[in-house]
Every structure is written in structure tokens, then in C-alpha cells.
Design an enzyme around this catalytic site. Structure first.
Site, mmCIF file in Angstrom:
data_model
loop_
_atom_site.group_PDB
_atom_site.id
_atom_site.type_symbol
_atom_site.label_atom_id
_atom_site.label_comp_id
_atom_site.label_asym_id
_atom_site.label_seq_id
_atom_site.Cartn_x
_atom_site.Cartn_y
_atom_site.Cartn_z
ATOM 1 N N GLY A 167 58.504 27.620 -39.478
ATOM 2 C CA GLY A 167 57.185 28.173 -39.783
ATOM 3 C C GLY A 167 57.094 29.685 -39.668
ATOM 4 O O GLY A 167 58.060 30.369 -39.324
ATOM 5 N N HIS A 173 56.497 22.787 -43.813
ATOM 6 C CA HIS A 173 56.908 23.124 -42.452
ATOM 7 C C HIS A 173 57.752 21.953 -41.977
ATOM 8 O O HIS A 173 57.312 20.799 -42.061
ATOM 9 C CB HIS A 173 55.689 23.312 -41.548
ATOM 10 C CG HIS A 173 56.043 23.732 -40.161
ATOM 11 N ND1 HIS A 173 55.303 23.349 -39.066
ATOM 12 C CD2 HIS A 173 57.066 24.488 -39.680
ATOM 13 C CE1 HIS A 173 55.844 23.864 -37.970
ATOM 14 N NE2 HIS A 173 56.916 24.550 -38.322
ATOM 15 N N ASP A 174 58.958 22.214 -41.521
ATOM 16 C CA ASP A 174 59.891 21.115 -41.239
ATOM 17 C C ASP A 174 59.300 20.072 -40.294
ATOM 18 O O ASP A 174 59.549 18.872 -40.449
ATOM 19 C CB ASP A 174 61.237 21.637 -40.716
ATOM 20 C CG ASP A 174 61.114 22.655 -39.594
ATOM 21 O OD1 ASP A 174 60.022 22.804 -39.008
ATOM 22 O OD2 ASP A 174 62.129 23.322 -39.296
ATOM 23 N N THR A 175 58.472 20.527 -39.344
ATOM 24 C CA THR A 175 57.875 19.559 -38.421
ATOM 25 C C THR A 175 56.877 18.651 -39.125
ATOM 26 O O THR A 175 56.717 17.485 -38.749
ATOM 27 C CB THR A 175 57.203 20.277 -37.244
ATOM 28 O OG1 THR A 175 58.120 21.213 -36.688
ATOM 29 C CG2 THR A 175 56.782 19.297 -36.167
ATOM 30 N N ASN A 210 53.291 24.122 -29.124
ATOM 31 C CA ASN A 210 54.616 24.684 -29.389
ATOM 32 C C ASN A 210 55.262 25.014 -28.047
ATOM 33 O O ASN A 210 54.715 25.809 -27.276
ATOM 34 C CB ASN A 210 54.501 25.955 -30.227
ATOM 35 C CG ASN A 210 54.134 25.676 -31.666
ATOM 36 O OD1 ASN A 210 54.984 25.287 -32.455
ATOM 37 N ND2 ASN A 210 52.870 25.862 -32.009
ATOM 38 N N THR A 250 65.325 23.235 -31.734
ATOM 39 C CA THR A 250 65.262 24.569 -31.135
ATOM 40 C C THR A 250 63.900 24.778 -30.480
ATOM 41 O O THR A 250 63.781 25.340 -29.400
ATOM 42 C CB THR A 250 65.515 25.642 -32.206
ATOM 43 O OG1 THR A 250 66.791 25.421 -32.806
ATOM 44 C CG2 THR A 250 65.489 27.033 -31.600
ATOM 45 N N SER A 253 70.978 26.544 -39.534
ATOM 46 C CA SER A 253 71.715 26.052 -40.701
ATOM 47 C C SER A 253 70.754 25.487 -41.730
ATOM 48 O O SER A 253 69.590 25.223 -41.441
ATOM 49 C CB SER A 253 72.722 24.961 -40.286
ATOM 50 O OG SER A 253 72.042 23.811 -39.809
ATOM 51 N N GLY A 254 71.267 25.308 -42.929
ATOM 52 C CA GLY A 254 70.524 24.639 -43.992
ATOM 53 C C GLY A 254 71.383 23.553 -44.576
ATOM 54 O O GLY A 254 72.611 23.531 -44.394
ATOM 55 N N GLY A 280 66.837 16.400 -34.194
ATOM 56 C CA GLY A 280 68.160 16.474 -33.589
ATOM 57 C C GLY A 280 68.174 16.235 -32.099
ATOM 58 O O GLY A 280 69.115 15.650 -31.558
#
Length: 476
Positions: free
Chosen positions: A84, A242-244, A302, A265, A18-19, A411
Site C-alpha cells: 500500500g 492492495h495485497d491484503t 497495521n 513483513t 519480491s514479485g 506467508g
């Protein structure tokens, strides 16, 4: 949200499922957030490949920007972060040549073996410092080259997903450092493209553009976008795209080195350091050196995260057996099962059916097979915690001294059972939260770019004042 006359920043945060558009501003030393718009992100199987629906995502993002404008915020910036490695290619007319291919696509199968017929794997790690994963950008591009993909012949610019969103908002093309560092094509020490790697693989050098860093103004909204959204002339600001990278910037801790687990995820477990760690020990244990906010390095592994559980939940829902996390997690906490599965095994990467893959793996390896949904959930979560312990043991061997606590963000920090299992396995306290770490890091990096925050330390102090992590201590 109150006090909408304050300087407000919008985070466009895109995840694999999702965004959303989140608005935030500083008020009395604390950050206030409001979710403006949320929308789905789907992987689309079309022909031989799995794609992301970029045009739909861009349209959904614009809808969120319109809704923000209608709320009357005094918007000073927009920051974009995504997952990424994935990318799009732009032609000489500024057009997108094709929908970005999803990293779970099979085109990179066996690509690492092909690449390391050309590159020396040990030297390659010394240059790039990145954990070898078939999903990485390097292998996606090399697959296109081997398959003579015509896009490479006509492309003018290579843009990672957040770069792509930014480009179509502003008309300015550049590559943000944090997202570029996930590619396995960046020189870890120089924090710029590894020209030797690109040349040795025969990739078109002209595709790789200017590297910019978090806190840089990427451009301003194009006139047509400014009119369509109602936002007017607003800066698009480079964040840890990069979200992380944005999430790690929002860890509410100041001890050094900051140890983190970005839980979603994917699980990204590591520490923040000043310079890359490029030792043979780091390579052998598959640690990666990715860019962070403030020029820092995220030294991490990762690890497959909640992907297996997410797939199980979606499969149960699809066959009319939907489970609620608030119900199934406490049930899982009460059951006993000894089975530990290797969460990073290829069988769990993208199977046709995750439950079948899990039970099949247990049967094949003579492990106790989960008998019900609660046992399946417990099996997955304790397997994750076991993997985290292995990763921390390997991490500690690469550091001058072992980590003393772990900060779980994102999350997955809401999963109380996983948090407690992790504390138990690691034998150190686990601090869980904030859930919205990515949006917080995104927004506060924008505020830092605009001079409202002095530096990364002050940014983290604001996070500490704004959220209260839940602490899990190891059970004796």
C-alpha cells in the site's frame, strides 16, 4: 498445470521483497495454481531518497507474462496487487516523472505533526477512518508540497503502485478503491476521495482520478504490450489491488465477522465488516478502515510483522551465518526467554543493523538480552504474539461481541511457532492458511468479474474446498 484450455487468470503479485506471476484456473470447483515467474524487488538508495526500481519491476512483470503466453494458457485476465501507500506521478505526455519513493524513506519524518497543525485529528479520522502512520500517502504528498517538489507542479495523474502497473499495460489511468483506501485521503463512508482533506492541505485536486472497484475491467493490453508478451488482447481486471485486500478475500471462512491476520513483513489484524467503524475508541486504539473486495471494509490494525525477523535473517546471511527457517524456528521453540519488545517502536522501523537495535533496546530498558540466535527469534515471535493479544483486546472493544477464532493467511501462516504462540496468547483457535492467499484472492476476483463466480461468499466456498488450514488450539 493441467487443463490449460480452461479459462486462466494471471496474478501479478508484488511484495516488498519480491514479485511473481501466478497462473490459476477453476477445475471441478477447486482452484489450481502454478507459479510462472518470480523476481526480486529491491529498495534502492539514490541520493537523498530510497526508491523502488519501477522500470525493472515492469520489465520483470512482462517477462512473466511472456512465459505465461509460451505455456499456452487460455488467459482471460490479468490482476495486479502490491503493497500500500506508495505511488508514481504521470505527466501530460503519459511519462513517469520519477521512480516511486519507498514508504521507508525518511521524507515523512515529523509530517503527521505538520499536517495536524492544519487538520483536526479527531475530525480527520471521522472522515477518513485511517490509522495515522507517517508512511501514509497523505504525508508523502504533503512532504512533497512542503519541499516544493517540482513533480507536483507538472504532474497530470496520481497513480498508486498497482494503478501504475495497470496504466503502463493498458494506457488507461484510474485508481482502484482498495489501494486508494490506504492513502488516508479517501472518505471512508462515501468510498471516494475526501475532497475536503485534499483542499485543506492544498494538494492539486486534478491529480486524483476515477475510483474503480474490484471486479471492474481496467482496460485491455496495449497493442505493443500484447505483441511483445504474445498474449494478444487480454483484459486487465481490477482486483483487491492492495495485497491484503486480495488476501482477506481468500480467507477460507464464512462466520461473521471474519477475523483475520494477514501475516508477512507487516501484520494486518482485524475483521471484515460492512461499514466503517469511526468511533473515538477505534481512533484511540489506532484501527484503520480500508477497502475490501465486494465493497466490504477491512477494520484492522497495521502492526510491524515479520520485518524484524526478516532483517535479522538477512543480516546473519550477509556475515556468513545464514540460518534456515526450518532449523531456527524449532530451536527457538525450545528456549526460554521472558523478554517482550514493542515491535512497533520506531527503533525497529529501519535501523542500520537490526540485531544491534534489538540488543540495544533490551540493554537500555534493562530487559534480558537474547544470548544467541534462537533466543532472538523466540523474543521476536513472542513479542509479536503479545502485540496480537493487545490488538485483539482492543478490537473486541470495538465490536458487538468478541471474535471466536483467528484466520492467519499469507506467508507468515507457515511459522508454526508464531501460530502456536498466538493461539496461546489469544486463548482462541488459530486457523493457518492459505499461504498463497493474495494470489488466490486476486485470481478468484478476476473469475468473479468474468462471471465464473457469483459473489464473495461463493469465492470463499471455493477457497474452503481448495485448501485445508492447519488448526492451532491454545495450550492449557
Amino acid at each position: 498445470m493441467k487443463n490449460i484450455s480452461k479459462n486462466t487468470y494471471l496474478a501479478a503479485d508484488f511484495g516488498g521483497g519480491s514479485g511473481r506471476i501466478i497462473a490459476g484456473f477453476l477445475h471441478q470447483g477447486k482452484l489450481e495454481l502454478e507459479e510462472v515467474h518470480r523476481f526480486p524487488n529491491r529498495q534502492v538508495k539514490l541520493g537523498n531518497h530510497i526508491y523502488w526500481d519501477f522500470p525493472a519491476l515492469f520489465e520483470d512483470m512482462k517477462t512473466g507474462l511472456k512465459l505465461a503466453a509460451q505455456k499456452g494458457y487460455d488467459i482471460k485476465g490479468i490482476g495486479i496487487d502490491t503493497w500500500g501507500v506508495d505511488f508514481g506521478l504521470i505527466d501530460k505526455h503519459g511519462n513517469l516523472l520519477g521512480n516511486p519513493v519507498c514508504y521507508r524513506d525518511a521524507r515523512t519524518d515529523r509530517m503527521p505533526a505538520e499536517v495536524f497543525k492544519i487538520l483536526d485529528e479527531q475530525q480527520h479520522y471521522t472522515d477518513t477512518g485511517i490509522q495515522v502512520m507517517a508512511i501514509n500517502t497523505l504525508f508523502q504528498l504533503y512532504s512533497m508540497k512542503l519541499n516544493q517538489d517540482p513533480q507536483l507542479d507538472v504532474a497530470r495523474q496520481f497513480l498508486f503502485m498497482p494503478d501504475l502497473f495497470s496504466y503502463f499495460l493498458t494506457g488507461v489511468a484510474n485508481n482502484e478503491y482498495c489501494i486508494a483506501s490506504t492513502s488516508e485521503l479517501l472518505d471512508a463512508r462515501q468510498r471516494n476521495w475526501s475532497v475536503s482533506t485534499i483542499r485543506t492541505l492544498g494538494l492539486p485536486e486534478h491529480l486524483f482520478g476515477e475510483i474503480i472497484f474490484p471486479g471492474t475491467i481496467r482496460g485491455t493490453l496495449k497493442e505493443d504490450i500484447a505483441r511483445e508478451t504474445g498474449l494478444g488482447s487480454v483484459d486487465v481486471i481490477a482486483v483487491g489491488s492492495h495485497d491484503t485486500a486480495s488476501a482477506v478475500a481468500a480467507v477460507p471462512a464464512t462466520e461473521y465477522p471474519i477475523a483475520f491476520l494477514s501475516s508477512g513483513t507487516w501484520s494486518l489484524l482485524g475483521v471484515e465488516v460492512d461499514e466503517p467503524i469511526l468511533t473515538e475508541e477505534a481512533r484511540q486504539t489506532q484501527f484503520t478502515n480500508e477497502g475490501g473486495v465486494g465493497g466490504r471494509i477491512r477494520f484492522l490494525q497495521n502492526i510491524t510483522g515479520l520485518w524484524i525477523l526478516q532483517r535479522l535473517m538477512s543480516e546473519w546471511k550477509a556475515r556468513g551465518e545464514e540460518q534456515d527457517y526450518d532449523t531456527i524456528i524449532p530451536q527457538a521453540a525450545e528456549v526460554e526467554i521472558d523478554t517482550i519488545i514493542p515491535v512497533d517502536n520506531a527503533v525497529f522501523m529501519n535501523p542500520e543493523n537490526m540485531e544491534t537495535a534489538l540488543t540495544g533496546y533490551c540493554r537500555e530498558h534493562k530487559l534480558q538480552i537474547p544470548r544467541n540466535k534462537a533466543e532472538m527469534v523466540k523474543c521476536v515471535l513472542q513479542s509479536l504474539a503479545f502485540k496480537y493479544r493487545q490488538a485483539v483486546e482492543q478490537l473486541n472493544r470495538c465490536l458487538p461481541s468478541p471474535i471466536r477464532q483467528l484466520n492467519i493467511i499469507g506467508g507468515g501462516s507457515q511459522n508454526k511457532l508464531l501460530n502456536q504462540l498466538t493461539a496461546d496468547k489469544l486463548g482462541i483457535p488459530v486457523y493457518a492458511g492459505p499461504v498463497e492467499a493474495t494470489a488466490i484472492g486476486n485470481i478468484l476476483t478476476q473469475a468473479m468479474a468474468k462471471g465464473e463466480i457469483a459473489n464473495l461468499r461463493e469465492l470463499r466456498e471455493i477457497v474452503t474446498h481448495s485448501v485445508t488450514p492447519q488448526v492451532y488450539y491454545p495450550k492449557k
